[in-house]
Scaffold this active site. Structure first.
Site: not given
Length: 573
Positions: A516-517
């Site tokens: 998610n990053y």
């Protein structure tokens, strides 16, 4: 129950819509660091956005000379044949594609090969805002028939913009109109359509119960669909696990337009959706999640200090205990800059949620972390929903702010990276970080403690593997305001240099990163020709040994690799 502020779809000019979409997401997505430049090229055929450093080929785009993608009218004709009633937002057609139609933004850097923009994105043929699941099916089937890709947009927070950018001709399926939320307090679950945001979900939970919550992130405008499918960090994760750990069912539309639930899709695919990046497997229509029980009152506090020798020792101490504290206690560390006049200093903030009252928290802190010197007057009791607002700096505003889908960073551009730490960093690292932070106006590092419930699950329980043995996650970020390619180059170089410096001190073999990053510096695909071996360079970074199982699942559900992007899971047979 549906959130009360559901906005209707507006019929607007396609160029205006695309411009607004790009400008909105430039505030958040590092790919969009030069989007004001790009948005002025809307009358051009192709626009260039910032990405990774390599000079590799552009995948499917290299084959455009021999391929004529459908026009907007052709795609709409296909949809109308199936009596689709979606609302369309139509950018200018992509009708001709030649090797000379690429738009380049050149770097003036003497070592430009390291920082040149190498992600070429076409404009979408159509932006579809379906109002029913059947319209999603029609969009997928027409995309297959006409040979174009699909990008599914939930909240638009993908750090590299992969939910609305593509190297191949594509359409965007924007799920904004499919965001109903149905809460069942009897079995303590909720069904959430993928177009909903975390803020909309939290709002509905808070309006329904004062003792329930969902273990997910603190940014209310993040889309549920992408957040859950990538793992989902949050303040409750040490007590209740990641967002993906709390999924009990899902409804997925596959490449053939079939709708599958947990029973019909099977446990392998259900496993893959919970942290493996659902966009590689189909379109998740909705998620059924288990709600978490929380006290009526929780406690939050902030403890802020200027970085220096004594503060370095305090952060160093936190490293050893943050993941071992009581599961009710979540203490994250934020390091950034403060400015007073022309004076720039580096500060560190301890931001905390405790699932209980002040009377329990103070003795616990005195026992586990007395070095922080916490006092009762430093703490504030509040509801769980207020704690979300506390963590995103909106406490004191009306609850309805949670429904604001446009709540973003300030008007800034950024680049981000991530790491996992398995042994405490030496104090000298914080000294070096302080020196480097003083070079930049708006750098940021967020240290989020792991442990607790996260460690109780094995590495292969879900695709997210960074569990036992990891103390905390680091999110690195640098932001800037000047819309110039040279400024972007300077900041991306700085970020890469900091990330390189941290190499000896973080996880190894492989060096871990959090999906998610997302970070395209880790590598990108070569269109539909990307081999599983080629994809290991980023796949194992995100998923470790789970990457192989994800590839096998992909090979069964989507063997032709229709659902793909620049960092998707390639099929393995």
């Amino acid at each position: 129950m549906t959130s009360p502020q559901i906005r209707s779809t507006l019929e607007i000019d396609s160029s205006q819509y695309l411009t607004e979409l790009l400008v909105e997401h430039q505030k958040l997505i590092p790919f969009m660091q030069v989007l004001p430049i790009c948005s002025r090229l809307l009358n051009q055929e192709i626009f260039r956005v910032s990405g990774t450093m390599s000079n590799q080929g552009f995948g499917d785009f290299d084959n455009f000379t021999n391929y004529s993608p459908p026009t907007r009218e052709q795609f709409q004709s296909c949809l109308s044949t199936d009596h689709c009633d979606s609302t369309f937002q139509n950018p200018i057609n992509l009708t001709t594609h030649t090797p000379y139609s690429r738009i380049y933004t050149e770097s003036s850097s003497p070592d430009s090969s390291l920082v040149n923009l190498s992600f070429v994105s076409l404009k979408p043929i159509l932006i579809v805002k379906p109002k029913s699941e059947s319209e999603i099916k029609n969009s997928i089937l027409c995309s297959k028939k006409l040979g174009v890709q699909v990008r599914t947009l939930s909240g638009g927070h993908d750090y590299e913009g992969l939910s609305y950018l593509s190297q191949s001709p594509f359409i965007i399926i924007d799920l904004v109109n499919l965001r109903s939320i149905k809460i069942n307090l009897t079995d303590e679950t909720a069904w959430i359509e993928s177009g909903a945001t975390l803020g909309e979900l939290y709002y509905e939970i808070a309006k329904t119960s004062n003792i329930h919550a969902f273990a997910a992130g603190v940014c209310p405008s993040v889309g549920v669909g992408g957040h859950i499918s990538g793992g989902g960090f949050g303040t409750l994760m040490r007590k209740h696990g990641l967002a993906s750990d709390n999924v009990v069912d899902a409804r997925l539309m596959d490449v053939n337009g079939r709708i599958l639930d947990r029973k019909t899709m099977g446990e392998d695919l259900f496993w893959a959706l919970r942290g493996g990046g659902a966009a590689s497997f189909g379109v998740v229509l909705s998620w059924k999640v288990k709600l978490a029980r929380v006290p009526e009152k929780v406690t939050c506090f902030i403890s802020q200090h200027t970085m220096g020798p004594s503060m370095n020792k305090l952060v160093h101490r936190w490293q050893s205990i943050g993941s071992e504290l009581d599961e009710d206690l979540f203490i994250r560390v934020i390091t950034d800059n403060s400015h007073e006049g022309n004076q720039r200093t580096v500060k560190t903030t301890f931001q905390t949620l405790f699932l209980g009252g002040i009377d329990r928290l103070i003795p616990l802190m005195n026992q586990e972390f007395p070095e922080l010197g916490l006092r009762s007057q430093d703490c504030k009791e509040m509801s769980w929903i207020e704690s979300i607002m506390f963590f995103n700096w909106t406490l004191g505003q009306p609850l309805e702010i949670m429904l604001n889908r446009d709540l973003r960073f300030e008007d800034q551009y950024f680049k981000a990276k991530s790491d996992f730490v398995q042994t405490p960093l030496p104090e000298k690292v914080f000294e070096e970080v302080t020196k480097r932070f003083l070079e930049k106006e708006t750098p940021l590092m967020i240290f989020e403690p792991l442990g607790g419930k996260i460690n109780q699950l094995s590495e292969n329980e879900s695709p997210y593997p960074h569990r036992r043995g990891n103390l905390y996650n680091i999110q690195y970020m640098v932001k800037w305001k000047v819309n110039e390619v040279e400024e972007m180059d300077i900041n991306i170089r700085w970020m890469r240099s900091l990330h390189d410096y941290m190499t000896p001190y973080v996880s190894k073999s492989p060096r871990g990163a959090y999906l998610n990053y997302r970070d395209l510096d880790l590598g990108t695909s070569k269109g539909n020709n990307t081999s599983f071996e080629d994809a290991r360079k980023w796949g194992e970074t995100y998923f470790k040994d789970n990457f192989k199982r994800l590839g096998l699942v992909k090979g069964k559900i989507d063997p032709t690799n229709f659902f793909r992007n620049e960092q998707s899971i390639p099929p393995l047979f």
